[in-house]
Motif scaffolding. Structure first.
Motif, PDB file in Angstrom:
ATOM      1  N   TYR A  23      24.452  84.501  29.132  1.00  0.00           N
ATOM      2  CA  TYR A  23      24.258  84.145  30.547  1.00  0.00           C
ATOM      3  C   TYR A  23      22.919  84.699  31.057  1.00  0.00           C
ATOM      4  O   TYR A  23      22.008  83.941  31.401  1.00  0.00           O
ATOM      5  CB  TYR A  23      25.381  84.729  31.414  1.00  0.00           C
ATOM      6  CG  TYR A  23      26.705  84.004  31.299  1.00  0.00           C
ATOM      7  CD1 TYR A  23      27.123  83.128  32.292  1.00  0.00           C
ATOM      8  CD2 TYR A  23      27.546  84.203  30.214  1.00  0.00           C
ATOM      9  CE1 TYR A  23      28.341  82.464  32.211  1.00  0.00           C
ATOM     10  CE2 TYR A  23      28.768  83.549  30.124  1.00  0.00           C
ATOM     11  CZ  TYR A  23      29.160  82.679  31.120  1.00  0.00           C
ATOM     12  OH  TYR A  23      30.355  82.025  31.026  1.00  0.00           O
ATOM     13  N   GLU A  40      25.018  78.357  29.128  1.00  0.00           N
ATOM     14  CA  GLU A  40      25.177  79.444  30.094  1.00  0.00           C
ATOM     15  C   GLU A  40      23.850  80.001  30.615  1.00  0.00           C
ATOM     16  O   GLU A  40      23.757  80.389  31.774  1.00  0.00           O
ATOM     17  CB  GLU A  40      26.053  80.553  29.495  1.00  0.00           C
ATOM     18  CG  GLU A  40      27.451  80.082  29.091  1.00  0.00           C
ATOM     19  CD  GLU A  40      28.213  79.347  30.197  1.00  0.00           C
ATOM     20  OE1 GLU A  40      27.806  79.443  31.377  1.00  0.00           O
ATOM     21  OE2 GLU A  40      29.203  78.655  29.879  1.00  0.00           O
ATOM     22  N   ALA A  56      22.755  77.429  33.179  1.00  0.00           N
ATOM     23  CA  ALA A  56      23.554  77.474  34.414  1.00  0.00           C
ATOM     24  C   ALA A  56      23.243  78.742  35.208  1.00  0.00           C
ATOM     25  O   ALA A  56      23.219  78.721  36.439  1.00  0.00           O
ATOM     26  CB  ALA A  56      25.037  77.381  34.082  1.00  0.00           C
ATOM     27  N   HIS A 109      26.096  72.810  35.182  1.00  0.00           N
ATOM     28  CA  HIS A 109      26.631  72.537  33.840  1.00  0.00           C
ATOM     29  C   HIS A 109      26.885  71.041  33.613  1.00  0.00           C
ATOM     30  O   HIS A 109      26.998  70.611  32.469  1.00  0.00           O
ATOM     31  CB  HIS A 109      27.958  73.252  33.634  1.00  0.00           C
ATOM     32  CG  HIS A 109      27.861  74.657  33.122  1.00  0.00           C
ATOM     33  ND1 HIS A 109      27.138  75.001  32.005  1.00  0.00           N
ATOM     34  CD2 HIS A 109      28.452  75.811  33.553  1.00  0.00           C
ATOM     35  CE1 HIS A 109      27.288  76.306  31.778  1.00  0.00           C
ATOM     36  NE2 HIS A 109      28.072  76.825  32.704  1.00  0.00           N
ATOM     37  N   GLU A 128      33.362  74.266  34.026  1.00  0.00           N
ATOM     38  CA  GLU A 128      32.640  73.057  34.428  1.00  0.00           C
ATOM     39  C   GLU A 128      33.234  71.780  33.845  1.00  0.00           C
ATOM     40  O   GLU A 128      32.487  70.943  33.328  1.00  0.00           O
ATOM     41  CB  GLU A 128      31.179  73.209  33.994  1.00  0.00           C
ATOM     42  CG  GLU A 128      30.944  73.273  32.453  1.00  0.00           C
ATOM     43  CD  GLU A 128      31.010  74.659  31.855  1.00  0.00           C
ATOM     44  OE1 GLU A 128      31.569  75.571  32.479  1.00  0.00           O
ATOM     45  OE2 GLU A 128      30.498  74.843  30.720  1.00  0.00           O
ATOM     46  N   HIS A 188      26.302  77.143  39.787  1.00  0.00           N
ATOM     47  CA  HIS A 188      26.372  77.364  38.335  1.00  0.00           C
ATOM     48  C   HIS A 188      27.219  76.276  37.662  1.00  0.00           C
ATOM     49  O   HIS A 188      26.761  75.603  36.736  1.00  0.00           O
ATOM     50  CB  HIS A 188      26.965  78.765  38.090  1.00  0.00           C
ATOM     51  CG  HIS A 188      27.179  79.136  36.663  1.00  0.00           C
ATOM     52  ND1 HIS A 188      26.460  80.116  36.018  1.00  0.00           N
ATOM     53  CD2 HIS A 188      28.045  78.654  35.725  1.00  0.00           C
ATOM     54  CE1 HIS A 188      26.872  80.221  34.769  1.00  0.00           C
ATOM     55  NE2 HIS A 188      27.845  79.344  34.559  1.00  0.00           N
TER      56      HIS A 188
HETATM   57 ZN    ZN Z   1      28.730  78.733  32.865  1.00  0.00          ZN
END
Ligand code: ZN
Length: 506
Positions: free
Chosen positions: A430, A375, A378, A356, A326, A352
């Motif tokens: 994530y 994360e 996102a 960011h 990103e 995603h």
């Molecule tokens: Zn990411």
């Protein structure tokens, strides 16, 4: 159908996560301290006759004290602006000559200070125009100005160097980091530690600065960097591209990419200009997954707060590197992040990286151990995009699917609150980070949840935030004590249950 979709969602999610897996005391001249009260006005002569007192100065620290990477960044000063003036002499080796100028403010009296920098031959360093001595280790460059810099003084460091960027392995994940030379061009992907591979830098997200890039390349190559392209100068055999980044940027997000590109421009309804760069060798169908970016910008602006930068865009290099990043105002993707047979799936990756820009780029981590704030946010933004385009039921299916994956393969999903230093981008930050946000939404209700996201963005945009900062806002807005909730979701070895959805309950 649902299962197929979930599987695809899972695969994309997995692709995104797994591919990533693959005191020197120093004396200097200074006016004597001047205490008006004790110096009679008539006694001028005795003041000027006093011997000048030395400035007590010491070395700036060699790191910013990050809990995972204590050596990242440097102390004793903060940067305000970088100008990277680079000429690429040979595209196949990325041999380059560079003059990097750094504007900084001293936070203490400095006898010396460090920059993070790897490789190259340094020809000269000046501080405020005067030649400075320097010393190097593998990644630390220590600069000794000819006279000490006083606290609060603004100073300019100019580093002139040349050579080809060295291949650098990230300490945080098993990938090449920083400047990567490929056939016919180069790209930069630095999170978290690659920036030092191409410029001297105070390399920690705590020290954001604005940037000017002035990059000269042989014709017909082109340059794609962060920010706004303000000028292109043709000098016969070469072209110089000037980009300005006027919003403060974390150093790991700085990117300079060289290739022959096709550029496609568009605009969001909220007026954000978009320019996408595609390697000119790529088939046109590669552009399809990026077509809804304007709509994504508008949607995220509505739920998070206005898009924080002057411009956005994506850059797709015709090479595979198992990751996307990103970079501020210009996300970068390898072709292996694009599934031409599944545009909807790839759109989740596009959403995603775009999300960011709010969470990661504008609000940046204060410490790398807070990476779930990037994360997890996102990843949940992928879910929010599913909800926006396909409805709440589809979001719930996605949540159930990724939750069940955590249950089935817990070894891939460690607790998001304490990532290991050598596996920063693990599945836990994530997926468990994203699920934390969904669980929080169910805990506090939609209205509070979106108010929390907006307040968090509004309060910390352009700066840094920690996990504690986010928790404080969640508690403030919801008027609930959420310490048990966050403790469990961030640090429990096993993922907590989500009883409201029947997840993780016997
Ligand atoms: Zn990411």
């Amino acid at each position: 159908m649902k299962n197929k979709r979930s599987t695809r969602i899972f695969l994309a999610c997995l692709l995104l996560t797994l591919t990533i897996l693959a005191c020197n005391q120093f004396v200097a001249e200074q006016k004597p301290p001047h205490d008006i009260a004790t110096v009679p006005a008539t006694d001028e002569a005795s003041v000027t006759a006093m011997p000048e007192q030395p400035l007590e100065a010491s070395a700036g620290s060699t790191g910013l004290g990050d809990s995972l990477y204590p050596d990242f960044g440097n102390g004793g000063y903060e940067t305000t602006h970088y100008t990277l003036d680079m000429t690429i002499n040979n595209i196949s080796t990325s041999d380059l000559s560079a003059i990097v100028s750094i504007e900084a403010n001293a936070l203490q009296n400095l006898s010396s200070f460090n920059l993070d920098f790897v490789g190259f031959e340094i020809n000269e360093i000046t501080v405020n125009g005067e030649s400075a001595e320097f010393e190097r280790t593998e990644s630390e460059l220590t600069v000794y100005p000819s006279s000490a810099i006083a606290k609060d003084e603004a100073f300019t460091v100019i580093v002139q160097y040349a050579g080809s960027p060295e291949e650098m392995q990230s300490v945080a994940l098993p990938v090449q980091t920083g400047w990567v030379t490929v056939d016919g061009g180069s790209f930069v992907m630095s999170e978290p530690d690659g920036s030092a591979s191409f410029y001297p830098v105070n390399d920690h997200p705590l020290d954001k600065a604005t940037y000017t890039f002035r990059v000269t390349v042989p014709v017909p190559l082109e340059v794609a960097a962060n920010g706004v392209l303000t000028e292109t100068i043709n000098s016969g055999d070469t072209n110089t591209y000037i980009f300005e980044v006027r919003d403060p940027m974390a150093s790991y997000l700085a990117t300079i990419n060289i290739d022959e590109f096709e550029i496609e421009t568009s605009q969001s309804q909220t007026g954000v200009p978009i320019r996408d760069y595609y390697s000119s060798t790529l088939a046109e169908e590669y552009r399809e997954p990026f077509a809804r970016q304007p709509e994504m910008i508008d949607y995220f602006s509505e739920i998070f707060g206005p898009y924080p930068f002057e411009v956005y865009g994506s850059m797709l290099m015709d090479t595979e590197f198992g990751s996307a990043l990103e970079n501020q105002t210009l996300s970068i993707y390898g072709t292996d992040m694009i599934d031409l047979d599944n545009v909807e799936e790839t759109e989740l990756t596009v959403a995603h990286e775009l999300s960011h820009q709010w969470f990661g780029d504008s609000v940046s981590v204060a410490d790398w151990s807070d990476i779930w704030l990037n994360e997890g946010f996102a990843t949940y933004s992928e879910g929010l995009w599913i909800e926006h385009t396909s409805g709440r039921e589809s979001l719930d299916d996605w949540v159930k699917f990724i939750y069940s994956d955590v249950i089935t393969y817990p070894e891939y999903y460690p607790a998001p609150g304490s990532p290991p230093a050598d596996d920063l981008f693990n599945g836990g930050v994530y997926v468990r980070g994203g699920l934390l946000l969904h669980a929080l939404r169910l805990e506090v209700g939609d209205e509070n949840f979106f108010a929390i996201l907006q307040t968090y963005f509004e309060r910390y945009q352009g700066g840094n935030a920690s996990t504690a900062d986010f928790i404080a806002i969640a508690e403030e807005i919801s008027a609930k004590d959420l310490s048990t909730f966050f403790d469990a979701w961030l640090f429990n070895e096993a993922i907590p249950s989500i009883p409201a959805m029947g997840l993780g309950v016997e």
